[in-house]
Design a protein around this motif. Structure first.
Motif, PDB file in Angstrom:
ATOM      1  N   TRP A   5       2.939 -16.323   8.579  1.00 35.22           N
ATOM      2  CA  TRP A   5       3.466 -16.097   7.235  1.00 35.22           C
ATOM      3  C   TRP A   5       2.357 -16.067   6.201  1.00 35.22           C
ATOM      4  O   TRP A   5       2.513 -15.488   5.141  1.00 35.22           O
ATOM      5  CB  TRP A   5       4.521 -17.134   6.862  1.00 35.22           C
ATOM      6  N   ARG A   6       1.218 -16.638   6.495  1.00 36.72           N
ATOM      7  CA  ARG A   6       0.145 -16.664   5.500  1.00 36.72           C
ATOM      8  C   ARG A   6      -0.512 -15.299   5.349  1.00 36.72           C
ATOM      9  O   ARG A   6      -0.779 -14.833   4.255  1.00 36.72           O
ATOM     10  CB  ARG A   6      -0.886 -17.716   5.883  1.00 36.72           C
ATOM     11  N   ARG A   7      -0.771 -14.606   6.448  1.00 37.44           N
ATOM     12  CA  ARG A   7      -1.543 -13.371   6.347  1.00 37.44           C
ATOM     13  C   ARG A   7      -0.897 -12.317   5.456  1.00 37.44           C
ATOM     14  O   ARG A   7      -1.559 -11.757   4.589  1.00 37.44           O
ATOM     15  CB  ARG A   7      -1.795 -12.796   7.747  1.00 37.44           C
ATOM     16  N   PRO A   8       0.418 -11.986   5.626  1.00 36.27           N
ATOM     17  CA  PRO A   8       1.007 -10.969   4.756  1.00 36.27           C
ATOM     18  C   PRO A   8       0.968 -11.367   3.288  1.00 36.27           C
ATOM     19  O   PRO A   8       0.755 -10.533   2.413  1.00 36.27           O
ATOM     20  CB  PRO A   8       2.451 -10.867   5.265  1.00 36.27           C
ATOM     21  N   LEU A   9       1.156 -12.640   3.008  1.00 36.08           N
ATOM     22  CA  LEU A   9       1.137 -13.081   1.619  1.00 36.08           C
ATOM     23  C   LEU A   9      -0.266 -12.975   1.036  1.00 36.08           C
ATOM     24  O   LEU A   9      -0.441 -12.590  -0.110  1.00 36.08           O
ATOM     25  CB  LEU A   9       1.650 -14.527   1.515  1.00 36.08           C
ATOM     26  N   GLU A  10      -1.268 -13.304   1.824  1.00 34.26           N
ATOM     27  CA  GLU A  10      -2.638 -13.158   1.322  1.00 34.26           C
ATOM     28  C   GLU A  10      -2.975 -11.698   1.055  1.00 34.26           C
ATOM     29  O   GLU A  10      -3.684 -11.373   0.105  1.00 34.26           O
ATOM     30  CB  GLU A  10      -3.619 -13.758   2.335  1.00 34.26           C
ATOM     31  N   MET A  11      -2.461 -10.791   1.897  1.00 34.80           N
ATOM     32  CA  MET A  11      -2.719  -9.376   1.695  1.00 34.80           C
ATOM     33  C   MET A  11      -2.141  -8.892   0.376  1.00 34.80           C
ATOM     34  O   MET A  11      -2.717  -8.046  -0.299  1.00 34.80           O
ATOM     35  CB  MET A  11      -2.116  -8.570   2.851  1.00 34.80           C
ATOM     36  N   CYS A  12      -0.986  -9.446   0.006  1.00 32.95           N
ATOM     37  CA  CYS A  12      -0.319  -9.006  -1.216  1.00 32.95           C
ATOM     38  C   CYS A  12      -0.772  -9.773  -2.446  1.00 32.95           C
ATOM     39  O   CYS A  12      -0.833  -9.227  -3.537  1.00 32.95           O
ATOM     40  CB  CYS A  12       1.197  -9.159  -1.075  1.00 32.95           C
ATOM     41  N   PHE A  13      -1.088 -11.046  -2.272  1.00 32.14           N
ATOM     42  CA  PHE A  13      -1.296 -11.902  -3.436  1.00 32.14           C
ATOM     43  C   PHE A  13      -2.684 -12.508  -3.534  1.00 32.14           C
ATOM     44  O   PHE A  13      -2.977 -13.217  -4.478  1.00 32.14           O
ATOM     45  CB  PHE A  13      -0.267 -13.042  -3.428  1.00 32.14           C
ATOM     46  N   GLY A  14      -3.529 -12.319  -2.552  1.00 31.24           N
ATOM     47  CA  GLY A  14      -4.841 -12.935  -2.599  1.00 31.24           C
ATOM     48  C   GLY A  14      -4.780 -14.372  -2.147  1.00 31.24           C
ATOM     49  O   GLY A  14      -3.859 -14.787  -1.469  1.00 31.24           O
ATOM     50  N   GLY A  15      -5.747 -15.169  -2.541  1.00 35.58           N
ATOM     51  CA  GLY A  15      -5.785 -16.569  -2.133  1.00 35.58           C
ATOM     52  C   GLY A  15      -6.727 -16.743  -0.959  1.00 35.58           C
ATOM     53  O   GLY A  15      -7.452 -15.847  -0.546  1.00 35.58           O
ATOM     54  N   GLY A  16      -6.711 -17.926  -0.368  1.00 34.78           N
ATOM     55  CA  GLY A  16      -7.591 -18.212   0.761  1.00 34.78           C
ATOM     56  C   GLY A  16      -8.855 -18.903   0.282  1.00 34.78           C
ATOM     57  O   GLY A  16      -9.091 -19.109  -0.897  1.00 34.78           O
ATOM     58  N   GLY A  17      -9.675 -19.281   1.226  1.00 37.67           N
ATOM     59  CA  GLY A  17     -10.924 -19.946   0.895  1.00 37.67           C
ATOM     60  C   GLY A  17     -10.714 -21.365   0.410  1.00 37.67           C
ATOM     61  O   GLY A  17     -11.521 -21.903  -0.327  1.00 37.67           O
ATOM     62  N   ASN A  18      -9.609 -22.002   0.849  1.00 38.01           N
ATOM     63  CA  ASN A  18      -9.323 -23.350   0.388  1.00 38.01           C
ATOM     64  C   ASN A  18     -10.103 -24.375   1.200  1.00 38.01           C
ATOM     65  O   ASN A  18     -10.467 -24.150   2.347  1.00 38.01           O
ATOM     66  CB  ASN A  18      -7.824 -23.635   0.532  1.00 38.01           C
ATOM     67  N   ASP A  19     -10.316 -25.545   0.606  1.00 40.65           N
ATOM     68  CA  ASP A  19     -10.915 -26.642   1.330  1.00 40.65           C
ATOM     69  C   ASP A  19      -9.848 -27.459   2.041  1.00 40.65           C
ATOM     70  O   ASP A  19     -10.149 -28.426   2.716  1.00 40.65           O
ATOM     71  CB  ASP A  19     -11.727 -27.536   0.391  1.00 40.65           C
ATOM     72  N   ASP A  20      -8.590 -27.083   1.900  1.00 39.92           N
ATOM     73  CA  ASP A  20      -7.469 -27.762   2.525  1.00 39.92           C
ATOM     74  C   ASP A  20      -6.689 -26.722   3.324  1.00 39.92           C
ATOM     75  O   ASP A  20      -6.119 -25.781   2.760  1.00 39.92           O
ATOM     76  CB  ASP A  20      -6.576 -28.386   1.451  1.00 39.92           C
ATOM     77  N   GLY A  21      -6.672 -26.879   4.652  1.00 42.76           N
ATOM     78  CA  GLY A  21      -6.013 -25.902   5.498  1.00 42.76           C
ATOM     79  C   GLY A  21      -4.521 -25.812   5.317  1.00 42.76           C
ATOM     80  O   GLY A  21      -3.890 -24.852   5.773  1.00 42.76           O
ATOM     81  N   LEU A  22      -3.901 -26.791   4.643  1.00 42.58           N
ATOM     82  CA  LEU A  22      -2.457 -26.778   4.409  1.00 42.58           C
ATOM     83  C   LEU A  22      -2.105 -26.349   2.990  1.00 42.58           C
ATOM     84  O   LEU A  22      -0.944 -26.428   2.591  1.00 42.58           O
ATOM     85  CB  LEU A  22      -1.864 -28.174   4.677  1.00 42.58           C
TER      86      LEU A  22
END
Length: 376
Positions: A5-22
């Protein structure tokens, strides 16, 4: 399976590169009258918080759904509440308190229908519920509807300072339907004068029937429908309560107000945030911080408070896995909605707005945070 569920949302909305995997977040996206930012951090084994933003040229809907007992009810609301809002708005000629009440009622009835269809095979679903916080802006009017203890807070410029340049102050817009609040506790007790144990304090926490802290929700069917509580099959999974009448409702409290030029931003967040930050602290963080990534900044501030209370480093907290993480904090969901007023907006005519989610080819902007498990 988080990545599904994370990948499609990142493709549309950006995000990522967090220091917290959750932790997932979107820094800043446009809505019909400004920008918004979203962040969520998971603590439960299965993410029980759900969130939505649906924005078009005519209206903006915001939803935060804090599930309990499992994620089924919060996911169900994600799939149904906004659809009912749109349907009834068309039928009634626009958004109103009555439309919102009908949408909540229809969502509750549909979930009850699901429970009645599936509870023999899945008895646990009769004990699953969700808080439900809705924000809607249409024609310059803000509606806030709430079940449970998620919370909406307004940050507005005080007009008491010289030249109308006073500080930014916090104004709570929703009611916390939590029996830890004396007023709510008395409200529940007044509805059950013949039941001295309808609200009891267990382990230093006030709970309805010693089970649940909130008095209003979607779901929690066995606390609303005595026929489930008295069924022998269901009693194999929960201790019977022998209810005389429902001890919870799905009737939302609704606030309506016309937005003003000094209304700057709105915070919609699940109880996980408010357990660690006051209304005033959250508003202060937003008022002195850049817009980009503001929801993530609020989540981090809450987690830093958690770490401080536990006398541990924030970095060590972020390494704790989901499930175990629930011993430290709840799922936390935050949506910050900035209000960039224009003359047209204040007069009830929304500014021109261009849809931004080209990657999902939809005429309106829709954000929906859900897990990879099957939808209900």
């Amino acid at each position: 399976m988080l990545e599904l569920w994370r990948r499609p949302l990142e493709m549309c909305f950006g995000g990522g590169g967090n220091d917290d995997g959750l932790l997932w977040h979107t820094d800043l996206k446009p809505h019909a009258s400004g920008n918004y930012s979203i962040a969520v951090v998971q603590a439960n084994s299965s993410l029980e918080d759900q969130a939505q933003v649906d924005t078009s040229p005519s209206a903006t809907f915001v939803g935060v759904y804090d599930g309990h007992g499992g994620p089924q009810a919060s996911r169900f609301i994600t799939n149904h509440l906004f659809s009912f809002l749109r349907q009834f708005s068309v039928e009634e000629g626009g958004l109103s308190e009555e439309v919102i009440k009908k949408a909540f009622e229809a969502t509750e009835e549909e979930f009850l229908r699901l429970v009645r269809q599936s509870w023999i095979a899945q008895p646990q679903i009769a004990s699953v519920g969700s808080c439900c916080l809705l924000g809607a802006i249409s024609k310059g009017v803000l509606y806030v509807a709430n079940l449970g203890d998620s919370r909406a807070v307004l940050g507005r410029k005080s007009l008491e300072g010289e030249g109308n340049c006073g500080p930014v102050v916090a104004e709570r817009l929703s009611t916390d339907h939590n029996v830890g609040v004396e007023e709510i506790r008395k409200e529940v007790e007044a509805l059950h004068p013949d039941d001295p144990h309808v609200v009891v304090c267990t382990g230093g926490v006030w709970r309805i029937k010693g089970i649940i802290q909130v008095s209003r929700s979607i779901g929690d069917v066995y606390l609303k429908k005595p026929e489930f509580d008295t069924n022998p099959l269901f009693q194999q999974f929960v201790c019977p309560l022998y209810l005389k009448r429902p001890v919870m409702t799905a009737e939302p409290s609704i606030l309506t107000r016309r937005l003003k030029a000094n209304d700057l931003f709105l915070i919609f967040a699940s109880d996980g945030l408010w357990e660690n930050l006051t209304d005033e602290a959250a508003v202060e963080i937003i008022s002195r911080s850049p817009r980009i990534g503001i929801a993530k900044r609020l989540v981090r501030a809450a987690l830093e408070e958690v770490a401080k209370k536990r006398e541990m480093r924030y970095e060590d907290l972020t390494k704790i896995e989901k499930g175990l993480r629930r011993h430290f904090h709840d799922d936390i969901t935050v949506i910050v909605l900035y209000l960039d007023h224009s003359k047209e907006f204040l007069n009830g005519r929304p500014r021109h707005h261009q849809g931004v989610y080209d990657c999902i080819n939809t005429p309106v902007d829709i954000f929906s945070l859900r897990t990879d498990e099957a939808d209900l």
